[in-house]
Design an enzyme around this catalytic site. Structure first.
Site, short mmCIF file in Angstrom:
data_model
loop_
_atom_site.label_atom_id
_atom_site.label_comp_id
_atom_site.label_asym_id
_atom_site.label_seq_id
_atom_site.Cartn_x
_atom_site.Cartn_y
_atom_site.Cartn_z
N TYR A 59 67.91 -21.69 37.23
CA TYR A 59 68.75 -20.67 36.60
C TYR A 59 70.19 -20.66 37.12
O TYR A 59 71.12 -20.30 36.41
CB TYR A 59 68.19 -19.27 36.88
N SER A 77 63.82 -26.75 31.20
CA SER A 77 64.59 -25.64 31.74
C SER A 77 63.66 -24.59 32.31
O SER A 77 62.54 -24.41 31.82
CB SER A 77 65.45 -25.01 30.64
N ASP A 78 64.10 -23.91 33.34
CA ASP A 78 63.37 -22.75 33.84
C ASP A 78 63.65 -21.59 32.90
O ASP A 78 64.77 -21.07 32.84
CB ASP A 78 63.80 -22.42 35.26
N SER A 79 62.65 -21.24 32.12
CA SER A 79 62.72 -20.12 31.18
C SER A 79 64.10 -20.00 30.52
O SER A 79 64.49 -20.87 29.77
CB SER A 79 62.30 -18.82 31.88
#
Length: 800
Positions: free
Chosen positions: A302, A333-335
């Protein structure tokens, strides 16, 4: 059942080119399944990409050449599974109208039993789960034009995230084993169970290095040292990816674990760390996992670094990750990391601009709890507008396809033997490995006057505390979520049987009603809280001795659960003080996810066990240690400060950065990195270093003899540290550069040998080049970072 038989079970589960186990009213297209290959594009002939004998790169290029824009862009996004984004357990006719009618890169957490999906029969009945996963995969194989299967991704930090998979200790616990072979076995089991359940990509290990004990996700890391995290991380990757069972996706790249003030949640940004510390401390685990482990997946983080968000940075996702580290897999991607480019970091104007920045930076797949078209449709527009080139899109899709081919998903898209899966998942043999892991992770912090192990000849024992009869920490978002764990109370009762009376009282809750506000504005106990402590006191008074089980719950540590204090939350200290005041013998067991500043307990309680989060086998392992059936050998991979006011306080550290001479401060740690006691003793002798003079490209061998000088068999973790005595830049006071956990019988001696490679002695110089500088080095061997038993020096000379 041996591990060889279990491995054969996995092969039985997977190896088949036949159609999946199927429902009677929804028959598969049997005409596409041939002997040794699948006609994925349904054209009646074997294309190169369908030919298992062709090279992976040829297969990738052939498939890519047949894909249209819709199909390519669908390989750049995640569809989150049932009750996350997807509302269907199984494919429906409407799927032909959804964006994934043209395929999808991966489906995450489908039918894994977490949260709202926990009630699904397909998440609780293994045979039905396997059938449902196959049915979901069959849609993509049979109902899309090119038949590209999905990569079923899932979490797996404590075992694969499925309702009743094998439950392992937390990653922080596994760090405290200092046992690379055990970590590899955990990875192997996690990968085998995952693939047998239909999952092909596991989001593990966490390769972040913890530097702040307040940080909520410290429990998801191996600890605070980069060398240890690298060695264990490599083994976890190799275990998961053995025989390409599943892909290992390491997280979170990069500079994620040092957010400002250790804040979590919507913060996780503005890391306070220098470039040289990034290179020396935070990046080595990722570099090692890719270079040595061949890790096939990376999750982009993030956060920003020096003002540039990682998920929109070609420096991080292309220059460093692919060009420097040689990464050949795909990046998820992270969330909300893509969305954060515009709605948090404000470096993109809108979602479309964020899509452009991330895909150009090197992101392959957007993974968030939103519909996949949020990314796919803007990407299609960008390609049509010429703002993202076809070459860039092809490069991103090529990486995704390559991983799918490496894993064999296009040749073996289904699980073919649900009965074999049922025998494999959470088998007795796997549970025994988890029990071994729980035992090895326990650290004996204190043992004054050999109060431990406890005498079995007692007539009664009190077991009290909020974690004494609570197994909730065995269930986890990033691991098995429906297992029943053995509590400490249950473990002790099983151990002692009916001949010893076991008195139990909870004593208090983990937190009080107004926590965490009460950390700064303490409140007196309520009448009920005082009564509950009174019940624990009564239990102690009626018993020969008391075991007090304290620590954390999933409310006080974990993702988005950082703290402003390291003290025991709630009224737990009141509880142990009241029990101690009875005058009866007391020992404390901690079940927790972060270091805790247990100053009063350390001063007044003679025996303390640190168990971290030991998984479903917790109570059995802890009882084994308490009563001497297992001799603890775990060592700390974190520093335990006396107070939160000492932070940052960690290992490794620069010269005098943690000097402990000020009279206006509380000085010293409660327990230092590498600390851990045993029920026996070990002596070190005969340190040898060879050669004493070596060139900058040569190896140096260090060996030492270690003897069990006590009366019990036990494990010792032999630790090797180095120090560059004169260098062009300041370096760390001690660098962990070797360790080995050995088992010794009473009187037995073993020779432990370490080999220092050039990279073990290298530093980032003033020009930010990674070099070995000529000069003298000190080597230190000991039982912890402060318990150094032997030391010597050697010299590195410039290579001619």
């Amino acid at each position: 059942m041996t591990m060889r038989i279990l491995s054969c079970l996995l092969i039985t589960v997977l190896v088949s080119f036949s159609a999946p186990f199927k429902a009677q009213d929804n028959k598969p297209l049997s005409n596409i399944y041939h002997n040794g290959w699948i006609d994925l594009n349904k054209n009646g002939r074997m294309d190169v990409y369908e030919n298992p004998a062709a090279s992976i790169e040829r297969r990738v290029e052939d498939l890519l050449s047949q894909m249209n824009l819709a199909e390519k862009t669908c390989q750049t996004a995640t569809l989150y599974g049932y009750k996350r984004v997807l509302q269907d357990e199984l494919p429906t006719p409407n799927w032909k109208n959804e964006i994934w009618k043209d395929g999808i890169a991966n489906i995450d957490e489908h039918l894994n039993g977490w949260a709202a999906g926990s009630k699904s029969v397909y998440a609780t009945d293994i045979r039905k789960h396997v059938w449902a996963m196959n049915e979901t995969q069959r849609f993509f194989v049979e109902e899309t034009r090119l038949g590209i299967p999905v990569d079923f991704t899932n979490e797996g930090l404590r075992g694969v995230a499925f309702t009743n998979a094998t439950s392992f200790p937390s990653e922080l616990s596994m760090g405290h084993t200092w046992d690379p072979a055990l970590v590899r076995e955990m990875g192997r089991i996690t990968g085998q169970e995952a693939r047998a359940l239909g999952y092909t990509n596991i989001y593990a290990p966490t390769l972040d290095v913890s530097r702040d004990q307040r940080w909520g996700r410290i429990e998801d890391t191996y600890g605070e040292d980069p060398y240890l995290a690298s060695r264990l991380g490599v083994e976890m990757v190799k275990g998961l990816q053995e025989q390409h069972t599943v892909a290992s996706t390491g997280k979170h790249f990069a500079v994620y674990s040092v957010g400002k003030g250790a804040r979590e949640g919507e913060a996780r940004t503005d890391p306070q760390v220098s470039p040289r510390e990034v290179e020396s401390v935070l990046l080595p685990p990722f570099h090692a996992a890719i270079k040595e482990g061949g890790m096939l997946g990376v999750m982009s983080s993030y956060n920003d670094y020096d003002g540039v968000p990682v998920t929109g940075s070609s420096y991080w996702l292309t220059d460093r990750l692919r060009n420097d580290f040689g990464f050949k897999g795909y990046v998820v991607s992270d969330s909300a990391a893509v969305e954060y480019l515009y709605n948090k970091h404000a470096v993109a104007a809108d979602m479309k601009d964020a899509v452009r920045q991330s895909i150009e930076a090197g992101l392959n797949v957007k993974t968030n709890f939103t519909r996949p078209e949020d990314f796919i449709l803007p990407l299609r527009e960008l390609v049509k507008e010429g703002k993202v080139s076809i070459k860039t899109l092809d490069d991103r899709v090529r990486d995704v396809l390559r991983v799918k081919f490496i894993l064999g998903i296009l040749d073996h898209p289904y699980v073919t033997d649900a009965a074999a899966t049922e025998r494999l998942v959470n088998s007795v043999e796997h549970q025994q490995v988890a029990l071994r892991a729980a035992r090895e992770s326990i650290v004996l912090l204190k043992n004054d006057q050999n109060v431990l192990p406890l005498n079995r000849e007692i007539k009664s024992i009190a077991v009290v505390g909020p974690n004494a009869d609570d197994d909730s920490t065995a269930r986890y978002r990033y691991g098995p979520s429906g297992v029943k764990g053995v509590t400490v109370l249950e473990g002790i009762r099983t151990k002692l049987g009916n001949r010893v009376k076991v008195n139990y009282a909870r004593g208090c809750e983990i937190t009080d009603a107004h926590w965490p506000e009460t950390e700064v504005l303490p409140e007196p106990r309520t009448r009920e809280e005082s009564s509950e402590i009174g019940r624990a006191v009564a239990a102690a008074e009626q018993s020969d001795l008391t075991v007090v089980v304290l620590g954390d719950s999933m409310k006080t540590v974990g993702e988005s659960a950082s703290r402003t204090s390291l003290d025991l939350p709630g009224h737990q200290l009141d509880l142990v003080q009241a029990v101690h005041a009875t005058g009866k013998p007391v020992v404390v067991v901690l079940i927790n996810g972060r270091p805790m500043s247990i100053n009063w307990i350390n001063k007044y309680v003679p025996g303390i066990l640190e168990a971290w989060f030991p998984g479903a086998q917790a109570g059995t392992a802890i009882a084994d240690v308490l009563f001497g059936d297992y001799n603890p050998g775990g060592k700390l991979t974190v520093t335990v400060p006396r107070t939160v006011g000492q932070i940052p306080f960690n290992f490794p550290t620069k010269p005098n950065a943690q000097w402990e001479g000020e009279t206006t401060r509380v000085n010293g740690a409660l327990y230092y990195f590498g600390h851990g006691l045993s029920y026996t003793t070990f002596t070190y002798s005969n340190l040898r270093v060879s050669p004493l003079v070596q060139n900058s490209q040569g190896d140096v061998t260090v060996s030492v003899d270690v003897k069990n000088s006590g009366a019990r068999a036990g494990d010792e973790v032999v630790q090797l540290y180095t120090r560059d005595l004169v260098s062009s830049v300041t370096t760390y006071e001690k660098n962990l550069r070797g360790f080995e956990r050995i088992q010794l019988l009473p009187g037995e001696t073993k020779t432990v040998k370490f080999v220092l490679r050039p990279d073990d002695l290298a530093l980032w110089n003033r020009s930010m080049r990674f070099v070995v500088e000529p000069g003298k080095f000190k080597v230190m061997i000991g039982s912890s970072s402060v318990d150094i038993r032997l030391h010597a020096e050697f010299e590195i000379v410039a290579t001619e």
